[in-house]
Motif scaffolding. Structure first.
Motif, PDB file in Angstrom:
ATOM      1  N   ILE A   1       0.798  -1.133   0.087  1.00 45.69           N
ATOM      2  CA  ILE A   1      -0.242  -0.140   0.055  1.00 45.69           C
ATOM      3  C   ILE A   1       0.762   1.100   0.151  1.00 45.69           C
ATOM      4  CG2 ILE A   1      -1.835   1.355   1.433  1.00 45.69           C
ATOM      5  CD1 ILE A   1      -3.009  -1.237   2.190  1.00 45.69           C
TER       6      ILE A   1
ATOM      7  N   THR B   1      -3.025   7.198   0.368  1.00 42.31           N
ATOM      8  CA  THR B   1      -3.918   5.956   0.852  1.00 42.31           C
ATOM      9  C   THR B   1      -3.974   6.481   2.371  1.00 42.31           C
ATOM     10  OG1 THR B   1      -1.530   4.925   1.582  1.00 42.31           O
ATOM     11  CG2 THR B   1      -2.667   4.386  -0.585  1.00 42.31           C
TER      12      THR B   1
ATOM     13  N   GLY C   1     -11.733  -8.278  -3.938  1.00 45.14           N
ATOM     14  CA  GLY C   1     -11.860  -9.031  -5.390  1.00 45.14           C
ATOM     15  C   GLY C   1     -12.973 -10.099  -5.217  1.00 45.14           C
ATOM     16  N   MET C   2     -12.559 -11.016  -6.031  1.00 50.74           N
ATOM     17  CA  MET C   2     -13.568 -12.094  -6.103  1.00 50.74           C
ATOM     18  C   MET C   2     -14.248 -12.741  -4.925  1.00 50.74           C
ATOM     19  SD  MET C   2     -13.879 -15.721  -6.560  1.00 50.74           S
ATOM     20  CE  MET C   2     -13.148 -16.783  -7.744  1.00 50.74           C
TER      21      MET C   2
ATOM     22  N   GLY D   1      -8.072  -5.571   4.881  1.00 58.75           N
ATOM     23  CA  GLY D   1      -7.008  -5.671   3.787  1.00 58.75           C
ATOM     24  C   GLY D   1      -7.593  -5.878   2.545  1.00 58.75           C
ATOM     25  N   GLN D   2      -7.104  -5.794   1.419  1.00 57.78           N
ATOM     26  CA  GLN D   2      -7.725  -5.957   0.071  1.00 57.78           C
ATOM     27  C   GLN D   2      -6.374  -6.437  -0.924  1.00 57.78           C
ATOM     28  OE1 GLN D   2     -11.146  -4.631  -1.180  1.00 57.78           O
ATOM     29  NE2 GLN D   2     -11.214  -5.601   0.867  1.00 57.78           N
TER      30      GLN D   2
ATOM     31  N   TYR E   1      -3.349  -5.317  -4.310  1.00 57.68           N
ATOM     32  CA  TYR E   1      -2.127  -4.364  -4.000  1.00 57.68           C
ATOM     33  C   TYR E   1      -1.156  -4.275  -5.331  1.00 57.68           C
ATOM     34  CZ  TYR E   1      -3.722  -4.334   0.955  1.00 57.68           C
ATOM     35  OH  TYR E   1      -4.601  -4.284   1.964  1.00 57.68           O
TER      36      TYR E   1
ATOM     37  N   GLY F   1      -3.974  -2.834  -8.605  1.00 58.42           N
ATOM     38  CA  GLY F   1      -5.104  -2.595  -8.504  1.00 58.42           C
ATOM     39  C   GLY F   1      -5.467  -1.210  -7.677  1.00 58.42           C
ATOM     40  N   LEU F   2      -4.395  -0.597  -6.755  1.00 52.71           N
ATOM     41  CA  LEU F   2      -4.575   0.607  -6.205  1.00 52.71           C
ATOM     42  C   LEU F   2      -4.347   1.566  -7.126  1.00 52.71           C
ATOM     43  CD1 LEU F   2      -2.722  -0.598  -2.881  1.00 52.71           C
ATOM     44  CD2 LEU F   2      -5.230  -0.505  -3.389  1.00 52.71           C
TER      45      LEU F   2
ATOM     46  N   PRO G   1      -7.722   0.528 -10.501  1.00 53.13           N
ATOM     47  CA  PRO G   1      -8.614  -0.413  -9.648  1.00 53.13           C
ATOM     48  C   PRO G   1      -9.242  -1.419 -10.845  1.00 53.13           C
ATOM     49  CG  PRO G   1      -8.998   1.728  -8.739  1.00 53.13           C
ATOM     50  CD  PRO G   1      -8.262   2.022  -9.831  1.00 53.13           C
ATOM     51  N   GLU G   2      -9.188  -2.662 -10.356  1.00 58.12           N
ATOM     52  CA  GLU G   2      -9.914  -3.442 -11.516  1.00 58.12           C
ATOM     53  C   GLU G   2     -11.390  -3.166 -11.178  1.00 58.12           C
ATOM     54  OE1 GLU G   2     -10.521  -7.697  -8.877  1.00 58.12           O
ATOM     55  OE2 GLU G   2      -8.725  -7.504 -10.055  1.00 58.12           O
ATOM     56  N   LEU G   3     -11.915  -3.905 -12.071  1.00 55.88           N
ATOM     57  CA  LEU G   3     -13.541  -3.710 -11.983  1.00 55.88           C
ATOM     58  C   LEU G   3     -14.254  -4.777 -11.293  1.00 55.88           C
ATOM     59  CD1 LEU G   3     -14.537  -2.356 -15.559  1.00 55.88           C
ATOM     60  CD2 LEU G   3     -14.161  -1.059 -13.528  1.00 55.88           C
ATOM     61  N   GLY G   4     -15.208  -4.700 -10.650  1.00 53.18           N
ATOM     62  CA  GLY G   4     -16.187  -5.583  -9.999  1.00 53.18           C
ATOM     63  C   GLY G   4     -17.588  -5.055 -10.038  1.00 53.18           C
ATOM     64  N   PRO G   5     -18.446  -6.324  -9.619  1.00 57.00           N
ATOM     65  CA  PRO G   5     -19.940  -5.988  -9.679  1.00 57.00           C
ATOM     66  C   PRO G   5     -20.224  -5.023  -8.459  1.00 57.00           C
ATOM     67  CG  PRO G   5     -19.442  -7.948  -8.650  1.00 57.00           C
ATOM     68  CD  PRO G   5     -18.031  -7.745  -9.109  1.00 57.00           C
TER      69      PRO G   5
ATOM     70  N   GLU H   1     -24.139  -3.915 -12.927  1.00 60.12           N
ATOM     71  CA  GLU H   1     -23.170  -3.315 -13.891  1.00 60.12           C
ATOM     72  C   GLU H   1     -21.658  -3.412 -12.963  1.00 60.12           C
ATOM     73  OE1 GLU H   1     -22.994   1.303 -13.087  1.00 60.12           O
ATOM     74  OE2 GLU H   1     -24.289   0.676 -14.741  1.00 60.12           O
ATOM     75  N   LEU H   2     -20.803  -3.375 -13.679  1.00 61.69           N
ATOM     76  CA  LEU H   2     -19.289  -3.029 -12.925  1.00 61.69           C
ATOM     77  C   LEU H   2     -18.999  -1.780 -12.577  1.00 61.69           C
ATOM     78  CD1 LEU H   2     -17.447  -5.787 -15.483  1.00 61.69           C
ATOM     79  CD2 LEU H   2     -18.611  -6.028 -13.290  1.00 61.69           C
ATOM     80  N   GLY H   3     -18.097  -1.721 -11.534  1.00 62.79           N
ATOM     81  CA  GLY H   3     -17.456  -0.524 -11.363  1.00 62.79           C
ATOM     82  C   GLY H   3     -16.067  -0.487 -10.725  1.00 62.79           C
TER      83      GLY H   3
ATOM     84  N   ARG I   1     -13.315  -1.160  -8.171  1.00 67.96           N
ATOM     85  CA  ARG I   1     -13.190  -1.805  -6.732  1.00 67.96           C
ATOM     86  C   ARG I   1     -12.601  -0.239  -5.980  1.00 67.96           C
ATOM     87  NH1 ARG I   1     -14.269  -6.776  -6.686  1.00 67.96           N
ATOM     88  NH2 ARG I   1     -13.975  -8.198  -8.280  1.00 67.96           N
TER      89      ARG I   1
ATOM     90  N   TYR J   1      -8.209   2.877   4.236  1.00 62.57           N
ATOM     91  CA  TYR J   1      -7.321   3.943   4.473  1.00 62.57           C
ATOM     92  C   TYR J   1      -7.823   5.071   5.537  1.00 62.57           C
ATOM     93  CZ  TYR J   1      -5.440   2.410  -0.030  1.00 62.57           C
ATOM     94  OH  TYR J   1      -5.065   1.796  -1.325  1.00 62.57           O
TER      95      TYR J   1
END
Lengths: 341, 341
Positions: free
Chosen positions: A55, A62, A231-232, A251-252, A256, A259-260, A263-267, B264-266, B268, B275
């Motif tokens: 981080i 952060t 994530g998933m 934590g995520q 790390y 993605g910080l 950011p990846e995409l998630g629902p 939809e995706l957004g 993360r 933080y």
């Protein structure tokens, strides 16, 4: 001038994905051992390797406004011994904790040291169950998760330094506990050694829907989700929360390595919070530093009695530090990851 | 048998996106007006049209385990008058609130009615500032948002029934308030009439980054985010939260037309919670039904004194109900959307 050879790992380049040797440089130099008032010379014995280090390498703000500065020693917690002392109350051989990072030796003012009582528990627990990971697990669970007997607590990253303690602390609160980790060996350990009611190897599931179906089948629904991973795995858990669930963002780590920054995409899952009047709370260990006496009063007797498993994965050698940091994210370790000087 | 012609909107088909006429059917039939013990006959005068109606149409579990049943009258809150009474204490002409939905008349047991005192405030406020939207705004802000004087409160969907009240309630707590809404006319209204310190037309920004930059420029950072909308607006706000921010998930209307089935995706964003040690809390008005006396005690004097703006957008005619529900999501109204019988 008397000197000693000091080795340092210097943080040279910001990683965009995984850590490689090119992001750090190993230096050796002579350290002047002349001590000022209230200074001691310490020799690092154990280095803590923690996910939060990644981080600090983010270029976006952060919890610290600034990233870890380049061209400085990698920061981090250390268990050390006093080699020479010009400070009252610190004798040669005393054990201390410092935040002097990845260097073999350092001159430190005593204001930067915390004494370790080696009769309380093994000194490495100052970096684990009686240190930052323990503080995170204990106060994250009790202050944000607030588990009650009979509730379902789900822990992601359950075989890690924090997660493995959360599993055990949650059991002591009378909760039914599901640990989620990567691989069947970790899952066996969660069930057989840590006492988790259930364990799931997330790698055995193709997507969040399939993982969620298994979590649902085992638990019926989730009252407390202690999330180290994001994530998933988190995508699978959030739709399963029960009324007034508490989600602890500790934590995520799935995010790390890159993605910080982007950011990846998630629902989109926030609507589930609405339905269940649930809470997500972020927590940091530093906010509970002033309450370490509580942790020690409650947890140290369990540690002394052998009732808490605090597994340590030890990597031998100062030269291994950057690869040890990277291995945190490849899932090769169990419990607390330490590097021995 | 005495009868009266009763019109009903029957919910026939689950919509996948926007509501169209094909999802509802308008029926006219004869209603037997013979009253049982403690029953009254009511004539609906005002129909409440609310975003939550779209949540009830989701085939996935929401706050109700089951979706709104097909082939029944669309449920919803109504302000009605008593046409005939076989119940002590209910006289012809009395104003009542019921949950009888989209029908012009109904026979109701008095246990399903709540009296409205027309001298307290206009009767339509039972569907607005002194009803469910007011309860959502007041308790969502005070119990989950917990604003302090001087803090920055950001409200999405700020020109809607709930949002427009949150803006005003937050000002009364001494907060600095940013309202986010669609279009310059709503933004002018937020600033000039509701007293928001700032207003932003989200439609003027290409993406969350651009919107976030403007929110950051105006506010510096966000202490309380009262979210009615979700989606891109929320993506812009979350990275700007201050230490120990409180995010209230009151609605996610950007997602109701389809996104509840297939989110939809957004990006993360949970790492920002970590933080800032921030909290996201979902809330529902129904959880505060038992505290309506508090709301009335505090807010009704403000309403009577003309200190709270409770704008109503009125659509005329029972036949307009399905299109009125759809218009909630196209941003054509301001404040509380009502359909007049």
């Amino acid at each position: 001038m008397t000197t000693i050879t000091q080795q340092q790992w210097i943080y040279r380049r910001q990683p965009s994905g995984q850590i490689t040797a090119g992001h750090y440089e190993l230096l050796a130099q002579q350290l002047d051992t002349t001590l000022g008032d209230a200074e001691v010379l310490i020799a690092s014995r154990w280095f803590s390797v923690d996910p939060y280090m990644r981080i600090g390498q983010s270029s976006k703000p952060t919890y610290d406004a600034e990233a870890h500065p380049l061209n400085t020693v990698q920061q981090g917690a250390v268990v050390a011994q006093v080699l020479a002392s010009n400070a009252a109350g610190f004798a040669i051989g005393d054990w201390v904790q410092s935040y002097t990072g990845w260097q073999t030796h350092a001159r430190v003012h005593t204001s930067g040291l915390k004494r370790i009582d080696p009769t309380l528990a093994p000194v490495t627990t100052a970096l684990g169950v009686l240190g930052m990971p323990g503080r995170t697990a204990w106060f994250g669970l009790t202050e944000s998760g607030k588990p009650h007997a009979g509730e379902v607590v789900v822990v992601s990253g359950a075989a890690g330094a924090v997660g493995s303690l959360v599993v055990q602390f949650a059991k002591r609160h009378g909760a039914r506990v599901l640990g989620i980790a990567g691989g069947p060996a970790k899952c066996d350990w969660l069930r057989d050694t840590l006492g988790a009611d259930w364990a799931i190897d997330y790698k055995a599931f193709a997507d969040a829907d399939a993982l969620g179906a298994e979590i649902k089948r085992l638990t019926g629904g989730v009252d407390v989700y202690f999330d180290n991973v994001g994530g998933m795995v988190t995508d699978a858990v959030i739709p399963l929360i029960n009324r007034r669930a508490r989600i602890v963002i500790c934590g995520q780590i799935s995010q790390y390595s890159g993605g910080l920054e982007t950011p990846e995409l998630g629902p989109r899952l926030l609507h589930h919070l609405l339905y269940q009047r649930a809470t997500i709370q972020g927590m940091l260990a530093r906010d509970y530093l002033h309450r370490m006496d509580e942790l020690v009063r409650i947890v140290a007797p369990w540690v002394r009695a052998g009732e808490i498993v605090f597994e340590e994965t030890v990597i031998d050698g100062f030269a291994q530090l950057p690869s040890a940091l990277n291995s945190l994210f490849t899932g090769e370790h169990r419990g607390k990851l330490l590097v021995k000087a």
